[in-house]
Motif scaffolding. Structure first.
Motif, PDB file in Angstrom:
ATOM      1  N   GLU A 131       1.075  -1.222  -0.130  1.00  0.00           N
ATOM      2  CA  GLU A 131      -0.082   0.074  -0.064  1.00  0.00           C
ATOM      3  C   GLU A 131       0.603   1.267  -0.109  1.00  0.00           C
ATOM      4  O   GLU A 131       2.083   1.206   0.397  1.00  0.00           O
ATOM      5  CB  GLU A 131      -1.099   0.501   1.502  1.00  0.00           C
ATOM      6  N   PRO A 132       0.105   2.394  -0.138  1.00  0.00           N
ATOM      7  CA  PRO A 132       1.054   3.697  -0.068  1.00  0.00           C
ATOM      8  C   PRO A 132       1.080   3.872   1.184  1.00  0.00           C
ATOM      9  O   PRO A 132       1.129   3.492   2.685  1.00  0.00           O
ATOM     10  CB  PRO A 132       0.511   4.568  -0.779  1.00  0.00           C
ATOM     11  N   PRO A 133       2.430   4.532   1.371  1.00  0.00           N
ATOM     12  CA  PRO A 133       2.557   5.162   2.806  1.00  0.00           C
ATOM     13  C   PRO A 133       1.544   5.207   3.663  1.00  0.00           C
ATOM     14  O   PRO A 133       0.852   6.447   2.536  1.00  0.00           O
ATOM     15  CB  PRO A 133       4.128   6.350   2.408  1.00  0.00           C
ATOM     16  N   HIS A 134       1.569   4.551   5.154  1.00  0.00           N
ATOM     17  CA  HIS A 134       0.749   5.471   5.528  1.00  0.00           C
ATOM     18  C   HIS A 134       0.716   4.828   7.200  1.00  0.00           C
ATOM     19  O   HIS A 134       1.250   4.186   7.188  1.00  0.00           O
ATOM     20  CB  HIS A 134      -1.107   4.588   5.107  1.00  0.00           C
ATOM     21  N   ILE A 135       0.000   5.420   7.947  1.00  0.00           N
ATOM     22  CA  ILE A 135       0.192   5.681   9.360  1.00  0.00           C
ATOM     23  C   ILE A 135      -1.540   4.566   9.925  1.00  0.00           C
ATOM     24  O   ILE A 135      -2.487   5.681   9.766  1.00  0.00           O
ATOM     25  CB  ILE A 135       1.005   6.858   9.745  1.00  0.00           C
ATOM     26  N   HIS A 136      -1.012   4.333  10.651  1.00  0.00           N
ATOM     27  CA  HIS A 136      -2.058   3.549  12.320  1.00  0.00           C
ATOM     28  C   HIS A 136      -1.688   4.326  13.045  1.00  0.00           C
ATOM     29  O   HIS A 136      -1.062   4.043  13.949  1.00  0.00           O
ATOM     30  CB  HIS A 136      -1.906   2.111  12.016  1.00  0.00           C
ATOM     31  N   ILE A 137      -3.061   4.902  13.933  1.00  0.00           N
ATOM     32  CA  ILE A 137      -2.700   5.524  15.325  1.00  0.00           C
ATOM     33  C   ILE A 137      -4.280   4.778  16.324  1.00  0.00           C
ATOM     34  O   ILE A 137      -5.071   3.703  15.520  1.00  0.00           O
ATOM     35  CB  ILE A 137      -3.219   6.179  15.138  1.00  0.00           C
ATOM     36  N   GLU A 138      -3.322   4.349  17.625  1.00  0.00           N
ATOM     37  CA  GLU A 138      -4.729   3.947  18.231  1.00  0.00           C
ATOM     38  C   GLU A 138      -4.515   4.449  19.436  1.00  0.00           C
ATOM     39  O   GLU A 138      -3.330   5.242  19.539  1.00  0.00           O
ATOM     40  CB  GLU A 138      -4.526   2.250  18.608  1.00  0.00           C
ATOM     41  N   ARG A 139      -5.174   4.422  20.230  1.00  0.00           N
ATOM     42  CA  ARG A 139      -5.431   5.258  21.796  1.00  0.00           C
ATOM     43  C   ARG A 139      -6.635   4.006  22.040  1.00  0.00           C
ATOM     44  O   ARG A 139      -7.786   3.480  22.081  1.00  0.00           O
ATOM     45  CB  ARG A 139      -6.032   6.638  22.122  1.00  0.00           C
ATOM     46  N   ASP A 140      -6.140   3.655  23.497  1.00  0.00           N
ATOM     47  CA  ASP A 140      -7.141   2.591  23.920  1.00  0.00           C
ATOM     48  C   ASP A 140      -7.893   1.454  22.419  1.00  0.00           C
ATOM     49  O   ASP A 140      -7.234   1.085  21.881  1.00  0.00           O
ATOM     50  CB  ASP A 140      -8.354   4.138  24.870  1.00  0.00           C
TER      51      ASP A 140
END
Length: 78
Positions: free
Chosen positions: A21-30
């Motif tokens: 996939e193209p560059p991306h970021i996953h973010i999580e909080r709780d």
């Protein structure tokens, strides 16, 4: 699942399976999760974050975009 950045309660990471996939970021909080494309920065998926929090996360990504892209490239190009 390397963590590329931590800011407060937010963890910014990528999955090994994301290579195609193209560059991306996953973010999580709780239990909340989101996914942002990195070039250009835009929300791809949101599960649980409020609009206000998404705006805050987007600003954090803008501030750290260079670091996040470098982390992505280091992880997937090595």
């Amino acid at each position: 699942m390397p963590t590329l950045l931590r800011v407060g309660a937010y963890r910014f990471f990528c999955y090994a399976g994301d290579r195609d996939e193209p560059p991306h970021i996953h973010i999580e909080r709780d239990q909340d999760q989101a996914k942002f494309w990195l070039t250009p920065i835009r929300l791809q998926k949101n599960k649980g974050f409020s609009r206000t929090e998404i705006n805050h996360i987007q600003k954090l990504i803008q501030e750290h975009q260079e670091q996040l892209l470098a982390g992505w490239n280091d992880f997937f190009n090595d």
